[in-house]
Design a protein around this motif. Structure first.
Motif, mmCIF file in Angstrom:
data_model
loop_
_atom_site.group_PDB
_atom_site.id
_atom_site.type_symbol
_atom_site.label_atom_id
_atom_site.label_comp_id
_atom_site.label_asym_id
_atom_site.label_seq_id
_atom_site.Cartn_x
_atom_site.Cartn_y
_atom_site.Cartn_z
ATOM 1 N N PRO A 1 0.925 -1.285 -0.128
ATOM 2 C CA PRO A 1 -0.063 -0.120 -0.045
ATOM 3 C C PRO A 1 0.924 1.435 0.095
ATOM 4 O O PRO A 1 0.317 2.350 -0.290
ATOM 5 N N LEU A 2 2.068 1.239 0.435
ATOM 6 C CA LEU A 2 2.953 2.440 0.183
ATOM 7 C C LEU A 2 3.174 2.935 -1.033
ATOM 8 O O LEU A 2 3.750 3.892 -1.378
ATOM 9 N N ASN A 3 3.002 2.063 -1.964
ATOM 10 C CA ASN A 3 3.086 2.243 -3.567
ATOM 11 C C ASN A 3 2.056 3.552 -3.719
ATOM 12 O O ASN A 3 2.383 4.310 -4.627
ATOM 13 N N PHE A 4 1.021 3.746 -3.070
ATOM 14 C CA PHE A 4 -0.095 4.664 -3.203
ATOM 15 C C PHE A 4 0.360 6.080 -2.677
ATOM 16 O O PHE A 4 -0.129 7.013 -3.308
ATOM 17 N N VAL A 5 1.410 6.359 -2.048
ATOM 18 C CA VAL A 5 1.913 7.378 -1.517
ATOM 19 C C VAL A 5 2.478 8.371 -2.953
ATOM 20 O O VAL A 5 2.179 9.445 -2.737
ATOM 21 N N PHE A 6 2.696 7.601 -3.756
ATOM 22 C CA PHE A 6 3.270 8.349 -5.131
ATOM 23 C C PHE A 6 2.122 9.084 -5.749
ATOM 24 O O PHE A 6 2.268 9.991 -6.634
ATOM 25 N N SER A 7 1.076 8.572 -5.563
ATOM 26 C CA SER A 7 -0.464 9.142 -6.378
ATOM 27 C C SER A 7 -0.542 10.419 -5.577
ATOM 28 O O SER A 7 -1.464 11.469 -6.113
ATOM 29 N N LEU A 8 0.014 10.913 -4.345
ATOM 30 C CA LEU A 8 -0.390 12.131 -3.655
ATOM 31 C C LEU A 8 0.570 13.372 -4.266
ATOM 32 O O LEU A 8 1.751 13.157 -4.665
ATOM 33 N N THR B 1 4.783 14.261 -3.491
ATOM 34 C CA THR B 1 5.593 13.020 -3.404
ATOM 35 C C THR B 1 6.891 12.882 -4.242
ATOM 36 O O THR B 1 6.380 13.118 -5.498
ATOM 37 N N THR B 2 7.929 12.732 -3.828
ATOM 38 C CA THR B 2 9.036 12.691 -5.031
ATOM 39 C C THR B 2 9.791 11.493 -4.599
ATOM 40 O O THR B 2 9.878 10.804 -3.471
ATOM 41 N N GLU B 3 10.302 10.832 -5.543
ATOM 42 C CA GLU B 3 11.223 9.630 -5.611
ATOM 43 C C GLU B 3 12.699 10.221 -5.083
ATOM 44 O O GLU B 3 13.143 11.114 -4.956
ATOM 45 N N ALA B 4 13.290 9.006 -4.377
ATOM 46 C CA ALA B 4 14.743 9.186 -3.899
ATOM 47 C C ALA B 4 15.804 9.403 -5.092
ATOM 48 O O ALA B 4 15.613 8.765 -6.020
ATOM 49 N N GLN B 5 16.607 9.934 -4.778
ATOM 50 C CA GLN B 5 17.788 10.260 -5.893
ATOM 51 C C GLN B 5 18.472 8.908 -5.879
ATOM 52 O O GLN B 5 18.597 8.003 -5.207
ATOM 53 N N PHE C 1 10.533 0.841 0.113
ATOM 54 C CA PHE C 1 9.251 1.524 -0.264
ATOM 55 C C PHE C 1 8.996 2.594 0.797
ATOM 56 O O PHE C 1 8.163 3.521 0.552
ATOM 57 N N SER C 2 10.299 3.016 1.626
ATOM 58 C CA SER C 2 10.278 4.178 2.591
ATOM 59 C C SER C 2 10.909 5.209 1.983
ATOM 60 O O SER C 2 11.258 6.448 2.535
ATOM 61 N N MET C 3 11.666 5.164 0.748
ATOM 62 C CA MET C 3 12.440 5.892 0.097
ATOM 63 C C MET C 3 11.674 6.939 -0.948
ATOM 64 O O MET C 3 11.917 6.963 -2.094
ATOM 65 N N PHE C 4 10.863 7.863 -0.043
ATOM 66 C CA PHE C 4 10.374 8.751 -1.022
ATOM 67 C C PHE C 4 10.288 10.055 -0.222
ATOM 68 O O PHE C 4 10.588 10.146 1.150
ATOM 69 N N GLY C 5 10.041 11.174 -0.730
ATOM 70 C CA GLY C 5 10.031 12.636 -0.239
ATOM 71 C C GLY C 5 8.747 13.008 -0.005
ATOM 72 O O GLY C 5 8.063 12.970 -1.073
ATOM 73 N N LEU C 6 8.327 13.904 1.247
ATOM 74 C CA LEU C 6 6.707 14.271 0.974
ATOM 75 C C LEU C 6 7.064 15.911 1.195
ATOM 76 O O LEU C 6 7.503 16.390 2.189
#
Length: 165
Positions: free
Chosen positions: A59-66, A69-73, A87-92
């Protein structure tokens, strides 16, 4: 009344004594502004999580729909891999990637030293997912720009399950 995770609610209902034949129907719309807390959050229920397509079953994949939200470098984030720690490597909302707090049933699930996710539940086991970004209550700690809360489903004594291939 639906009470979601980390949500305070107050219902003040004045009651008057009536006769036995009197019928009272109470209906109300959902409150659009949360006046009880400082949270700015989005909540996804289990029906939405199970209905949306998701090749990783997390379900953490849905964070990218907000929005925000940015992906890690450097390829640290992959929406198609199933490694829990990625799955925790994203920025809000402008925060550093891997710096947000991920809670599973209220307990932290990210490593303190490197920010990776320790375990990621699958879609079918999650009752609710809430993403609070930028502005959130003081009860949350160690998070850069957001808090993701996953509430898992409760179990029963009867056998039930699913098969996914």
């Amino acid at each position: 009344m639906v009470l979601q995770a980390h949500t305070a609610a107050t219902v003040n209902i004045p009651l008057q004594v009536g006769n036995v034949q009197q019928k009272v129907d109470v209906t109300a719309e959902a409150v659009l502004v949360d006046t009880e807390s400082a949270n700015n959050s989005v909540t996804m229920d289990s029906h939405l999580i199970e209905a949306l397509p998701n090749n990783t079953r997390s379900p953490l994949n849905f964070v990218f729909s907000l929005a925000g939200t940015t992906e890690a470098q450097g390829g640290m984030t992959s929406r198609s891999q199933t490694f829990d720690q990625e799955f925790s490597m994203f920025g809000l909302n402008g925060g550093r990637s891997g710096d947000e707090q991920i809670l599973i049933d209220g307990a932290p699930s990210t490593a303190v030293d490197w920010g990776g996710l320790m375990v990621s539940p699958i879609n079918d086991s999650v009752q609710e997912q809430q993403v609070a970004s930028n502005i959130y209550d003081a009860q949350y700690e160690r998070s850069g720009m957001g808090v993701v809360t996953l509430i898992t489903k409760g179990g029963t004594n009867s056998f039930h399950g699913e098969v996914y291939d």
